[in-house]
Design a protein around this motif. Structure first.
Motif, short mmCIF file in Angstrom:
data_model
loop_
_atom_site.label_atom_id
_atom_site.label_comp_id
_atom_site.label_asym_id
_atom_site.label_seq_id
_atom_site.Cartn_x
_atom_site.Cartn_y
_atom_site.Cartn_z
N LEU A 51 0.84 -1.20 0.00
CA LEU A 51 0.00 0.00 0.00
C LEU A 51 0.87 1.24 0.00
CD1 LEU A 51 -2.81 -0.86 2.58
CD2 LEU A 51 -2.95 -0.90 0.09
N ASP A 52 0.58 2.17 -0.91
CA ASP A 52 1.35 3.41 -0.93
C ASP A 52 0.46 4.65 -0.79
OD1 ASP A 52 0.17 3.30 -3.42
OD2 ASP A 52 2.04 3.28 -4.54
N ASN A 53 -0.85 4.45 -0.75
CA ASN A 53 -1.78 5.55 -0.60
C ASN A 53 -2.17 5.69 0.87
OD1 ASN A 53 -4.68 6.54 -0.34
ND2 ASN A 53 -4.20 7.11 -2.47
N ASP A 54 -1.99 6.91 1.41
CA ASP A 54 -2.28 7.14 2.83
C ASP A 54 -3.75 6.88 3.19
OD1 ASP A 54 0.34 7.70 3.44
OD2 ASP A 54 0.09 9.88 3.28
N ASP A 55 -4.66 7.20 2.27
CA ASP A 55 -6.08 6.94 2.54
C ASP A 55 -6.35 5.44 2.63
OD1 ASP A 55 -6.72 9.64 2.62
OD2 ASP A 55 -7.36 9.72 0.52
N ASP A 56 -5.71 4.67 1.77
CA ASP A 56 -5.87 3.21 1.82
C ASP A 56 -5.32 2.66 3.14
OD1 ASP A 56 -6.97 3.26 -0.70
OD2 ASP A 56 -5.12 2.63 -1.71
N LYS A 57 -4.17 3.15 3.55
CA LYS A 57 -3.57 2.71 4.82
C LYS A 57 -4.49 3.06 5.99
CE LYS A 57 1.19 3.29 3.25
NZ LYS A 57 2.44 4.05 3.42
N ALA A 58 -5.04 4.26 5.97
CA ALA A 58 -5.95 4.69 7.05
C ALA A 58 -7.21 3.83 7.07
CB ALA A 58 -6.31 6.17 6.87
N ALA A 59 -7.72 3.46 5.90
CA ALA A 59 -8.92 2.61 5.83
C ALA A 59 -8.63 1.23 6.43
CB ALA A 59 -9.39 2.48 4.39
N VAL A 60 -7.47 0.69 6.15
CA VAL A 60 -7.10 -0.62 6.70
C VAL A 60 -6.97 -0.55 8.22
CG1 VAL A 60 -5.26 -2.36 6.81
CG2 VAL A 60 -5.98 -1.45 4.59
N VAL A 61 -6.34 0.49 8.72
CA VAL A 61 -6.18 0.65 10.17
C VAL A 61 -7.55 0.82 10.84
CG1 VAL A 61 -5.28 2.16 11.98
CG2 VAL A 61 -3.82 1.53 10.05
N HIS A 62 -8.40 1.65 10.25
CA HIS A 62 -9.74 1.85 10.82
C HIS A 62 -10.52 0.54 10.86
CE1 HIS A 62 -13.69 3.50 11.62
NE2 HIS A 62 -14.13 2.86 10.56
N THR A 63 -10.50 -0.19 9.76
CA THR A 63 -11.21 -1.47 9.70
C THR A 63 -10.66 -2.46 10.72
OG1 THR A 63 -11.70 -1.13 7.36
CG2 THR A 63 -11.86 -3.38 8.19
N ALA A 64 -9.35 -2.50 10.86
CA ALA A 64 -8.73 -3.40 11.84
C ALA A 64 -9.20 -3.08 13.25
CB ALA A 64 -7.21 -3.30 11.75
N LYS A 65 -9.29 -1.80 13.58
CA LYS A 65 -9.74 -1.41 14.92
C LYS A 65 -11.19 -1.82 15.16
CE LYS A 65 -6.57 2.47 15.54
NZ LYS A 65 -6.45 3.93 15.66
N VAL A 66 -12.04 -1.63 14.16
CA VAL A 66 -13.46 -2.00 14.29
C VAL A 66 -13.60 -3.51 14.44
CG1 VAL A 66 -15.68 -2.07 13.08
CG2 VAL A 66 -14.33 0.04 13.09
N VAL A 67 -12.90 -4.27 13.59
CA VAL A 67 -12.99 -5.73 13.65
C VAL A 67 -12.44 -6.25 14.97
CG1 VAL A 67 -12.11 -7.87 12.60
CG2 VAL A 67 -12.98 -6.04 11.15
N TYR A 68 -11.36 -5.66 15.45
CA TYR A 68 -10.78 -6.07 16.73
C TYR A 68 -11.79 -5.90 17.86
CZ TYR A 68 -7.32 -6.56 20.43
OH TYR A 68 -6.62 -6.98 21.53
N ARG A 69 -12.49 -4.76 17.86
CA ARG A 69 -13.51 -4.52 18.88
C ARG A 69 -14.65 -5.52 18.77
NH1 ARG A 69 -18.16 -2.25 18.56
NH2 ARG A 69 -17.69 -1.11 16.66
N LEU A 70 -15.13 -5.75 17.54
CA LEU A 70 -16.23 -6.68 17.34
C LEU A 70 -15.83 -8.11 17.72
CD1 LEU A 70 -17.60 -5.37 13.92
CD2 LEU A 70 -18.66 -5.10 16.18
N TYR A 71 -14.63 -8.51 17.39
CA TYR A 71 -14.15 -9.84 17.74
C TYR A 71 -14.09 -9.99 19.26
CZ TYR A 71 -11.35 -14.10 17.17
OH TYR A 71 -10.89 -15.38 17.19
#
Length: 83
Positions: free
Chosen positions: A52-72
């Motif tokens: 990944l080289d796009n900062d928005d893509d990186k931010a989306a992955v981090v955001h999704t990881a945080k949400v999934v971690y909480r849900l898990y």
């Protein structure tokens, strides 16, 4: 997030749940073996994310990881404390 969590917790959690609910080994074969299998998944994901080289893509992955971690975690927090 799920792969890393399962490496750290799958086998341990499977044992605790199995013991508390007095279930047979075959009821936990997936969880018991899943932790070690996720090591390859982690390496694959690491290589993928390093592309990944796009900062928005990186931010989306981090955001999704945080949400999934909480849900898990909510899955385990929703389990009754006593069987």
């Amino acid at each position: 997030v799920l792969e890393g969590t399962s490496i750290a917790l799958a086998t341990q959690v499977a044992g605790v749940i199995q013991d508390k609910l007095q279930l047979p080994n075959k009821a936990f074969s997936y969880l018991s073996s899943h932790g070690s299998l996720d090591l390859d998944h982690i390496e694959f994901f690491k290589k993928l994310m390093n592309q990944l080289d796009n900062d928005d893509d990186k931010a989306a992955v981090v955001h999704t990881a945080k949400v999934v971690y909480r849900l898990y975690g909510d899955i385990f927090r929703s389990l009754p404390l006593s069987a």
